[in-house]
Design a protein around this motif. Sequence first.
Motif, PDB file in Angstrom:
ATOM      1  N   THR A 127       0.840  -1.186   0.000  1.00  0.00           N
ATOM      2  CA  THR A 127       0.000   0.000   0.000  1.00  0.00           C
ATOM      3  C   THR A 127       0.875   1.236   0.000  1.00  0.00           C
ATOM      4  N   ALA A 128       0.348   2.319  -0.482  1.00  0.00           N
ATOM      5  CA  ALA A 128       1.104   3.564  -0.574  1.00  0.00           C
ATOM      6  C   ALA A 128       0.139   4.726  -0.458  1.00  0.00           C
ATOM      7  N   THR A 129       0.669   5.881  -0.094  1.00  0.00           N
ATOM      8  CA  THR A 129      -0.127   7.092   0.009  1.00  0.00           C
ATOM      9  C   THR A 129      -0.129   7.799  -1.343  1.00  0.00           C
ATOM     10  N   ARG A 130      -1.303   8.239  -1.785  1.00  0.00           N
ATOM     11  CA  ARG A 130      -1.368   8.957  -3.046  1.00  0.00           C
ATOM     12  C   ARG A 130      -0.875  10.385  -2.858  1.00  0.00           C
ATOM     13  N   GLU A 131       0.102  10.773  -3.655  1.00  0.00           N
ATOM     14  CA  GLU A 131       0.571  12.153  -3.657  1.00  0.00           C
ATOM     15  C   GLU A 131      -0.338  12.988  -4.558  1.00  0.00           C
ATOM     16  N   GLN A 132      -0.855  14.063  -4.017  1.00  0.00           N
ATOM     17  CA  GLN A 132      -1.701  14.964  -4.797  1.00  0.00           C
ATOM     18  C   GLN A 132      -0.813  15.954  -5.544  1.00  0.00           C
ATOM     19  N   ILE A 133      -0.861  15.917  -6.855  1.00  0.00           N
ATOM     20  CA  ILE A 133      -0.004  16.758  -7.687  1.00  0.00           C
ATOM     21  C   ILE A 133      -0.867  17.747  -8.466  1.00  0.00           C
ATOM     22  N   VAL A 134      -0.531  19.008  -8.396  1.00  0.00           N
ATOM     23  CA  VAL A 134      -1.224  20.049  -9.161  1.00  0.00           C
ATOM     24  C   VAL A 134      -0.241  20.593 -10.187  1.00  0.00           C
ATOM     25  N   LEU A 135      -0.491  20.260 -11.444  1.00  0.00           N
ATOM     26  CA  LEU A 135       0.399  20.727 -12.511  1.00  0.00           C
ATOM     27  C   LEU A 135       0.093  22.186 -12.835  1.00  0.00           C
ATOM     28  N   PRO A 136       1.112  22.989 -13.092  1.00  0.00           N
ATOM     29  CA  PRO A 136       0.864  24.396 -13.431  1.00  0.00           C
ATOM     30  C   PRO A 136       0.084  24.520 -14.734  1.00  0.00           C
ATOM     31  N   GLY A 137      -0.876  25.414 -14.764  1.00  0.00           N
ATOM     32  CA  GLY A 137      -1.746  25.548 -15.940  1.00  0.00           C
ATOM     33  C   GLY A 137      -1.014  25.971 -17.191  1.00  0.00           C
ATOM     34  N   GLU A 138       0.120  26.657 -17.028  1.00  0.00           N
ATOM     35  CA  GLU A 138       0.814  27.193 -18.202  1.00  0.00           C
ATOM     36  C   GLU A 138       1.926  26.280 -18.700  1.00  0.00           C
ATOM     37  N   ALA A 139       2.068  25.091 -18.118  1.00  0.00           N
ATOM     38  CA  ALA A 139       3.181  24.212 -18.496  1.00  0.00           C
ATOM     39  C   ALA A 139       2.696  22.778 -18.640  1.00  0.00           C
ATOM     40  N   SER A 140       3.477  21.971 -19.359  1.00  0.00           N
ATOM     41  CA  SER A 140       3.153  20.566 -19.571  1.00  0.00           C
ATOM     42  C   SER A 140       3.706  19.685 -18.460  1.00  0.00           C
ATOM     43  N   TYR A 141       4.414  20.260 -17.508  1.00  0.00           N
ATOM     44  CA  TYR A 141       5.103  19.485 -16.487  1.00  0.00           C
ATOM     45  C   TYR A 141       5.267  20.336 -15.225  1.00  0.00           C
ATOM     46  N   LEU A 142       5.595  19.658 -14.144  1.00  0.00           N
ATOM     47  CA  LEU A 142       5.958  20.303 -12.883  1.00  0.00           C
ATOM     48  C   LEU A 142       7.366  19.862 -12.549  1.00  0.00           C
ATOM     49  N   ILE A 143       8.250  20.802 -12.272  1.00  0.00           N
ATOM     50  CA  ILE A 143       9.606  20.440 -11.878  1.00  0.00           C
ATOM     51  C   ILE A 143       9.940  21.176 -10.593  1.00  0.00           C
ATOM     52  N   ARG A 144      10.560  20.443  -9.676  1.00  0.00           N
ATOM     53  CA  ARG A 144      10.921  21.054  -8.398  1.00  0.00           C
ATOM     54  C   ARG A 144      12.157  20.357  -7.836  1.00  0.00           C
ATOM     55  N   ARG A 145      12.775  21.010  -6.851  1.00  0.00           N
ATOM     56  CA  ARG A 145      13.903  20.400  -6.143  1.00  0.00           C
ATOM     57  C   ARG A 145      13.504  20.261  -4.687  1.00  0.00           C
ATOM     58  N   ASP A 146      13.543  19.029  -4.168  1.00  0.00           N
ATOM     59  CA  ASP A 146      13.076  18.734  -2.821  1.00  0.00           C
ATOM     60  C   ASP A 146      14.241  18.501  -1.870  1.00  0.00           C
ATOM     61  N   ASP A 147      14.087  19.014  -0.652  1.00  0.00           N
ATOM     62  CA  ASP A 147      15.035  18.696   0.407  1.00  0.00           C
ATOM     63  C   ASP A 147      14.736  17.293   0.953  1.00  0.00           C
ATOM     64  N   TYR A 148      15.702  16.743   1.675  1.00  0.00           N
ATOM     65  CA  TYR A 148      15.495  15.466   2.344  1.00  0.00           C
ATOM     66  C   TYR A 148      15.989  15.575   3.784  1.00  0.00           C
ATOM     67  N   PRO A 149      15.183  15.137   4.768  1.00  0.00           N
ATOM     68  CA  PRO A 149      13.842  14.545   4.626  1.00  0.00           C
ATOM     69  C   PRO A 149      12.794  15.596   4.270  1.00  0.00           C
ATOM     70  N   ASN A 150      11.646  15.093   3.835  1.00  0.00           N
ATOM     71  CA  ASN A 150      10.582  15.961   3.349  1.00  0.00           C
ATOM     72  C   ASN A 150       9.252  15.274   3.649  1.00  0.00           C
TER      73      ASN A 150
END
Length: 315
Positions: A16-39
């Motif tokens: 089982t896993a938790t669903r991550e809710q992702i909101v893609l930006p309206g003006e782009a075909s993708y979402l890109i980010r840099r995440d710290d760890y832990p997060n």
Amino acid sequence: MPIASDFPISVSDTFTATREQIVLPGEASYLIRRDDYPNPICIWNYHPEWEIHFIPDAHGFAYVGDYIGPFKPGHLVLAGTNLPHNWITPGAPPLPGRDMVLQFDADALMGVRAICPEFEVLHRLKPMAERGIEIVGREAHDIGAKILALHASRNRGGLGLFIEILNAIEAAPQKRLLASEHFISVYNQLSDRRHRRIDQAIQIMQSSPGAQMREVAERVGLEPSAFSRAFRRLTGMNFSDYSRSVRVWLARTLLSESDLPITDICFEAGFNNLSNFNRYFRMETGLTPRAYRKAAKIRAKSMISPAPPQGTRAS
């Protein structure tokens, strides 16, 4: 938020896993980010969107479907629709910007290929993406550099670079699939009528790993020869190979969720002797049972307590 070690983990919760809710930006075909760890969002999770995950400068363990393996700087993976995943760096201090994450709605982009034929590459990648693709070798670093450049562009003229990344993943000469076919077939709920008897057979094999083919065929109402043909056609594996994978799967579950001695787990999972168990376990996972248990315990300590995703059969 409570961590998984605060709660008992049952066999049914293994995948089982938790669903991550992702909101893609309206003006782009993708979402890109840099995440710290832990997060807070760096947990055992899944989502319908595809994800390209690049770790430039850290070590740890990668978990993709039922795959567990070490990663090192330059690690690059493409995970397809609803494939659960997580990346853990055990015992490390906070790591700012450890993860580069590129997410996109592949189905939507494949739907506009008449307007943008460059997205045809997604159709070619889809069968591999279902299991997760790791890019190996120099190409991983080269593609990673493109991902860093895409992040730096802040969506200004980044579409061409995004398509370059997809094409470079397809063209990479060294890549491997991570999650097993067995995991994908079990994790995905089978709703088509043609699959129901085989789905039932898989459930029987999960609950009784030592069951023989004639017994399973009889329980699902098929002659052994017809069952054997249908099983191979719908799973891509013969019964004996699949049965062995189920036994290894049960052993993985017991190694990660119990403190039973490894010898006891060998027989509980349906193996006849320790030598065969060790050989087949390493063949399927790339790790010894002892090393797998250590890696799985690290993940358990790092997971947020998950809830079964709606509409998905926990295995």
